[in-house]
Scaffold this motif. Structure first.
Motif, PDB file in Angstrom:
ATOM      1  N   ALA A 158       0.929  -1.337  -0.134  1.00 28.50           N
ATOM      2  CA  ALA A 158       0.106  -0.088  -0.055  1.00 28.50           C
ATOM      3  C   ALA A 158       0.871   1.255   0.206  1.00 28.50           C
ATOM      4  O   ALA A 158       0.490   2.309  -0.894  1.00 28.50           O
ATOM      5  CB  ALA A 158      -0.899  -0.027   1.180  1.00 28.50           C
ATOM      6  N   ARG A 201       4.383   0.712  -3.055  1.00 25.99           N
ATOM      7  CA  ARG A 201       3.610   0.701  -4.293  1.00 25.99           C
ATOM      8  C   ARG A 201       4.732   0.203  -5.233  1.00 25.99           C
ATOM      9  O   ARG A 201       5.272   0.575  -6.336  1.00 25.99           O
ATOM     10  CB  ARG A 201       3.175   1.906  -4.963  1.00 25.99           C
ATOM     11  CG  ARG A 201       2.019   2.568  -3.909  1.00 25.99           C
ATOM     12  CD  ARG A 201       1.450   3.624  -4.713  1.00 25.99           C
ATOM     13  NE  ARG A 201       2.420   4.694  -4.871  1.00 25.99           N
ATOM     14  CZ  ARG A 201       2.547   5.729  -4.132  1.00 25.99           C
ATOM     15  NH1 ARG A 201       1.748   5.637  -2.842  1.00 25.99           N
ATOM     16  NH2 ARG A 201       3.314   6.796  -4.118  1.00 25.99           N
ATOM     17  N   ARG A 229     -10.581  -8.613  -3.066  1.00 25.98           N
ATOM     18  CA  ARG A 229     -11.325  -7.691  -3.652  1.00 25.98           C
ATOM     19  C   ARG A 229     -10.406  -6.572  -4.326  1.00 25.98           C
ATOM     20  O   ARG A 229     -10.526  -6.349  -5.424  1.00 25.98           O
ATOM     21  CB  ARG A 229     -12.379  -6.776  -2.848  1.00 25.98           C
ATOM     22  CG  ARG A 229     -13.456  -7.680  -2.358  1.00 25.98           C
ATOM     23  CD  ARG A 229     -14.561  -6.531  -1.778  1.00 25.98           C
ATOM     24  NE  ARG A 229     -15.137  -5.779  -2.935  1.00 25.98           N
ATOM     25  CZ  ARG A 229     -15.928  -4.717  -2.610  1.00 25.98           C
ATOM     26  NH1 ARG A 229     -16.483  -4.608  -1.394  1.00 25.98           N
ATOM     27  NH2 ARG A 229     -16.335  -3.798  -3.672  1.00 25.98           N
ATOM     28  N   GLN A 230      -9.123  -6.331  -3.948  1.00 22.63           N
ATOM     29  CA  GLN A 230      -8.177  -5.496  -4.272  1.00 22.63           C
ATOM     30  C   GLN A 230      -7.222  -6.217  -5.234  1.00 22.63           C
ATOM     31  O   GLN A 230      -6.357  -5.614  -5.698  1.00 22.63           O
ATOM     32  CB  GLN A 230      -7.333  -4.867  -3.151  1.00 22.63           C
ATOM     33  CG  GLN A 230      -8.396  -4.082  -2.291  1.00 22.63           C
ATOM     34  CD  GLN A 230      -8.957  -2.726  -2.996  1.00 22.63           C
ATOM     35  OE1 GLN A 230      -8.368  -1.972  -3.647  1.00 22.63           O
ATOM     36  NE2 GLN A 230     -10.220  -2.591  -2.874  1.00 22.63           N
ATOM     37  N   ARG A 263      -6.637  -4.939  -8.820  1.00 16.57           N
ATOM     38  CA  ARG A 263      -6.493  -3.387  -8.938  1.00 16.57           C
ATOM     39  C   ARG A 263      -5.002  -3.084  -9.014  1.00 16.57           C
ATOM     40  O   ARG A 263      -4.311  -3.675  -8.164  1.00 16.57           O
ATOM     41  CB  ARG A 263      -7.212  -2.601  -7.701  1.00 16.57           C
ATOM     42  CG  ARG A 263      -8.727  -2.550  -7.850  1.00 16.57           C
ATOM     43  CD  ARG A 263      -9.297  -1.969  -6.682  1.00 16.57           C
ATOM     44  NE  ARG A 263     -10.851  -2.024  -6.636  1.00 16.57           N
ATOM     45  CZ  ARG A 263     -11.513  -0.626  -7.014  1.00 16.57           C
ATOM     46  NH1 ARG A 263     -10.837   0.083  -7.501  1.00 16.57           N
ATOM     47  NH2 ARG A 263     -12.607  -0.623  -6.973  1.00 16.57           N
ATOM     48  N   GLU A 291      -3.611  -0.281  -7.949  1.00  7.62           N
ATOM     49  CA  GLU A 291      -3.305   0.069  -6.724  1.00  7.62           C
ATOM     50  C   GLU A 291      -4.417   0.340  -5.750  1.00  7.62           C
ATOM     51  O   GLU A 291      -5.574   0.177  -6.230  1.00  7.62           O
ATOM     52  CB  GLU A 291      -2.879   1.800  -6.734  1.00  7.62           C
ATOM     53  CG  GLU A 291      -1.510   1.913  -7.493  1.00  7.62           C
ATOM     54  CD  GLU A 291      -1.315   3.409  -7.721  1.00  7.62           C
ATOM     55  OE1 GLU A 291      -1.881   4.235  -6.915  1.00  7.62           O
ATOM     56  OE2 GLU A 291       0.060   3.404  -8.068  1.00  7.62           O
ATOM     57  N   PRO A 292      -4.301   0.130  -4.488  1.00  9.11           N
ATOM     58  CA  PRO A 292      -5.479  -0.107  -3.734  1.00  9.11           C
ATOM     59  C   PRO A 292      -6.266   1.349  -3.583  1.00  9.11           C
ATOM     60  O   PRO A 292      -5.749   2.276  -3.587  1.00  9.11           O
ATOM     61  CB  PRO A 292      -4.896  -0.345  -2.168  1.00  9.11           C
ATOM     62  CG  PRO A 292      -3.546   0.098  -2.327  1.00  9.11           C
ATOM     63  CD  PRO A 292      -3.187  -0.198  -3.883  1.00  9.11           C
ATOM     64  N   SER A 293      -7.804   1.276  -3.454  1.00  7.72           N
ATOM     65  CA  SER A 293      -8.276   2.278  -3.373  1.00  7.72           C
ATOM     66  C   SER A 293      -8.284   3.141  -1.791  1.00  7.72           C
ATOM     67  O   SER A 293      -7.547   2.574  -1.057  1.00  7.72           O
ATOM     68  CB  SER A 293      -9.824   2.337  -3.477  1.00  7.72           C
ATOM     69  OG  SER A 293     -10.172   1.297  -2.738  1.00  7.72           O
ATOM     70  N   LYS A 294      -8.636   4.365  -2.154  1.00  4.90           N
ATOM     71  CA  LYS A 294      -8.469   5.026  -0.521  1.00  4.90           C
ATOM     72  C   LYS A 294      -9.565   4.045   0.398  1.00  4.90           C
ATOM     73  O   LYS A 294      -9.263   4.204   1.672  1.00  4.90           O
ATOM     74  CB  LYS A 294      -9.009   6.505  -0.559  1.00  4.90           C
ATOM     75  CG  LYS A 294      -8.145   7.456  -1.493  1.00  4.90           C
ATOM     76  CD  LYS A 294      -8.347   8.847  -1.490  1.00  4.90           C
ATOM     77  CE  LYS A 294      -7.570   9.723  -2.051  1.00  4.90           C
ATOM     78  NZ  LYS A 294      -7.923  11.303  -2.271  1.00  4.90           N
ATOM     79  N   ALA A 295     -10.791   4.022  -0.010  1.00  9.43           N
ATOM     80  CA  ALA A 295     -11.658   3.198   0.816  1.00  9.43           C
ATOM     81  C   ALA A 295     -10.881   2.136   1.532  1.00  9.43           C
ATOM     82  O   ALA A 295     -11.066   1.521   2.815  1.00  9.43           O
ATOM     83  CB  ALA A 295     -12.986   3.057   0.180  1.00  9.43           C
ATOM     84  N   ALA A 296     -10.225   1.196   0.605  1.00 10.70           N
ATOM     85  CA  ALA A 296      -9.587  -0.137   0.911  1.00 10.70           C
ATOM     86  C   ALA A 296      -8.372  -0.012   2.067  1.00 10.70           C
ATOM     87  O   ALA A 296      -8.112  -0.445   2.944  1.00 10.70           O
ATOM     88  CB  ALA A 296      -8.951  -0.672  -0.187  1.00 10.70           C
TER      89      ALA A 296
END
Length: 647
Positions: free
Chosen positions: A162, A165, A240-241, A244, A246-251
């Motif tokens: 996270a 990266r 779920r990630q 993706r 890159e992980p989302s902000k919510a994640a």
């Protein structure tokens, strides 16, 4: 300076997992003599304790178990327990064996004696401190080690992905899976072993339904169950990630919350949950555990990537900064945890907790040195990479300038060809071939177009500036220079050293969390007994004459164990723990520091035990008690033990 701060005091704080809460006092007092049979016994501990189904046993002088009434906490006091006794106990010396669970989830056990009417020999054997089942205790500790390591691997690898990266995260899926599955397996393993661990029974009781139900009702069991639920949520988030880049902000927010929750399952069931300043201690413990996981788990992630590909310098630099922040958090929380656990600097050498903590400080010092080596390697490699980047940029600019000049020349030639073609076309229409006119002219007067026609015209691709094959970039990445290869190998070695030492740190941390803190140990040792009668001194003297059946121990009771006149009683036990008689037993006392003694106790055989009504010890100090046991006419042995005499 940072290393010096760490070496002052650092990290979490913990001997064997058999002692956390300490017995502060008892009523009746250990070793005391009361006139009448008490209606109850009361035990006060240094922190709150939980009770088991069979927490207390009372043994009479004949080693027969006495039926007890109910037991429970004194109203309003979670650290004080009261046990009801029968109306009449009889006379003699009684032994109380107890086992409870301290607030930090570790079982605590011990024993004490009191006498009704007068002291007497007793066949009851005081249990030793090692009342744990060795198999259960060993397996439970292995589960705790694995849980700590797995949590560091899972949380640290996820944080590395996270924050740092890396461009290719596929190699990191394996440590994530290993960390997740190991944490899940060790948590289930600990849940099933919890009941026999608390009761001190064998691993076969792990599947006992009543024990599993009791585990679910206690705080440690609830913490383990919550850990499983949080782990399941973390696995769902990672899945779920997975697709993706890159992980989302919510994640990131949800992942951080899950990591804090996982850390709370340790903080809420160990040292931080008991003692002084519990809210602050739990916060410090959570931050400490997360910082440790981010640092050590990130090291494993970096070590996983290094042999597979050239890791971009930006990734290594980001982790270097992240590791620096983690170390700072470890220092701040570690100083607080150590102060809270130790209580005083003398506890560093006087208690098991302090000695284990010192060993951990040495390991952490080595770990920080390895970290400094890695950081220096990262800085050096970053400088080399920046220099190479500048060279590549300069070369690219020069090549682009050459291509521009070549394109301009090609455009000029193409224009000349176009003009000549128009001239030829007009000449042909007028009836005279341009080639015929050229043939009539001398060779030196040939038009420029004749030369141009013999030269292939540049293609459109060349005119547009398409680079030649030699100008096209290679499809493979450029090889590392010798300097960069050397830096990469050095970084791999330093990170590998950090990982190896970090495993030692984790093991010592686990041992610390299973050790009675120095503050509690000092409090229990210095607490004065609340009753008025003095406490007797009980010494166990083991002996072995080297022949079958000629071994056992002598229990020597010196009452009151103070300066002046004392009474002495000695009982001999055989190899099976049963009462035995011997032809002769002698005991003498010597105080080497004052050159006093030996003073013979002048024991008398009382028909089953040996006694002396008057043993006068004039000075306080550490006396040497020499016990001589003669088992046959020709077999005897002498054993010396230290006895502390106080005023």
């Amino acid at each position: 300076m940072l290393l010096g701060t760490v070496l002052v005091l650092l990290l979490l704080g913990g001997g064997p997992a058999s002692a956390h809460a300490a017995l502060r006092s008892t009523d009746p007092v250990d070793g005391s003599v009361v006139k009448n049979s008490p209606r109850s016994i009361t035990l006060t501990f240094t922190e709150s304790v939980g009770l088991l189904d069979d927490s207390f046993r009372l043994l009479d002088p004949e080693n027969q178990r006495v039926k007890l009434g109910g037991s429970g906490h004194v109203e309003g006091r979670s650290d004080r327990v009261r046990v009801k006794l029968p109306k009449k106990l009889g006379t003699g010396t009684f032994t109380v064996a107890w086992r409870v669970v301290s607030a930090d989830s570790h079982p605590v056990s011990g024993a004490f004696t009191f006498s009704v009417g007068k002291a007497s020999p007793t066949l009851a054997v005081l249990p030793s401190d090692a009342t744990e089942d060795p198999a259960t205790d060993g397996l439970y500790n292995i589960g705790r080690y694995l849980a700590y390591i797995a949590a560091a691997l899972l949380v640290g690898t996820a944080a590395f992905v996270a924050v740092c990266r890396p461009p290719d995260t596929r190699p990191l899926r394996r440590p994530l899976l290993i960390g997740g599955w190991t944490l899940a397996g060790s948590t289930v393993f600990l849940f099933f072993l919890r009941a026999p661990y608390e009761a001190g029974t064998g691993p076969a009781d792990a599947l006992d339904p009543s024990g599993l139900l009791r585990t679910l009702e206690g705080r440690p069991g609830l913490a383990l169950a919550a850990r499983l639920l949080l782990l399941a949520a973390a696995v769902a988030l990672l899945l779920r990630q997975r697709s993706r880049p890159e992980p989302s902000k919510a994640a990131l927010v949800l992942g951080s919350a899950l990591a804090v929750g996982l850390a709370l399952t340790w903080a809420g069931a160990e040292h931080a949950s008991a003692g002084i300043q519990v809210p602050l201690a739990m916060t410090s413990s959570v931050l400490h555990l997360l910082a440790m996981a981010v640092w050590l788990g990130g090291l494993v992630a970096l070590l996983t990537l290094l042999p597979r590909a050239s890791v971009p310098s930006r990734v290594v630099t980001r982790f270097s900064r992240l590791a620096g922040i983690s170390v700072t958090v470890l220092v701040v929380t570690g100083v607080y945890q150590s102060w809270r656990g130790l209580g005083s600097l003398s506890a560093l050498t006087d208690t098991t907790y302090g000695r284990v903590l010192l060993a951990k400080l040495v390991a952490v010092a080595v770990l920080l040195a390895a970290g400094a080596w890695s950081r220096a390697t990262v800085t050096s490699q970053a400088n080399v990479t920046r220099g190479r980047t500048r060279e590549q940029t300069s070369g690219t600019q020069n090549a682009q300038a050459e291509k521009t000049v070549r394109v301009e020349k090609a455009v000029t030639v193409e224009k000349a060809v176009t003009v000549e073609a128009k001239v030829l076309e007009k000449a042909t229409v007028g009836g005279t071939s341009a080639h015929e006119e050229a043939a009539d002219k001398p060779a030196g007067e040939q038009p420029a177009t004749a030369v141009a026609e013999g030269t292939p015209a540049p293609s459109a691709a060349d005119a547009e500036g398409t680079p030649s094959p030699s100008d096209r970039p290679s499809s493979t990445e450029p090889r590392l220079t010798p300097a960069e290869s050397a830096h990469s190998r050095a970084l791999r070695r330093s990170v590998l050293l950090e990982v190896a030492v970090s495993v030692v740190v984790l093991v010592l941390t686990t041992i610390l969390t299973g050790t009675l803190p120095g503050r509690a140990a000092a409090e229990a040792a210095t607490t004065q007994q609340s009753a008025g009668l003095p406490v007797a001194s009980v010494t166990i003297v083991p002996f072995d004459l080297g022949k079958p059946g000629l071994r056992g121990k002598v229990q020597v009771t010196l009452d009151p164990g103070t300066v002046g006149d004392n009474t002495l009683q000695a009982v001999v036990y055989g190899p099976d723990g049963g009462f035995v008689t011997v032809p002769e037993l002698r005991i003498s006392f010597t105080l080497p520091s004052q050159d006093i003694g030996p003073l013979d106790a002048k024991l008398v055989d009382k028909g089953g035990y040996w006694a002396s009504s008057k043993v006068s010890l004039p000075i306080e100090g550490t006396w040497e008690m020499k016990t001589t046991i003669r088992a046959t006419d020709i077999d005897q042995v002498s054993v010396t033990k230290d006895v502390q005499i106080v005023r």
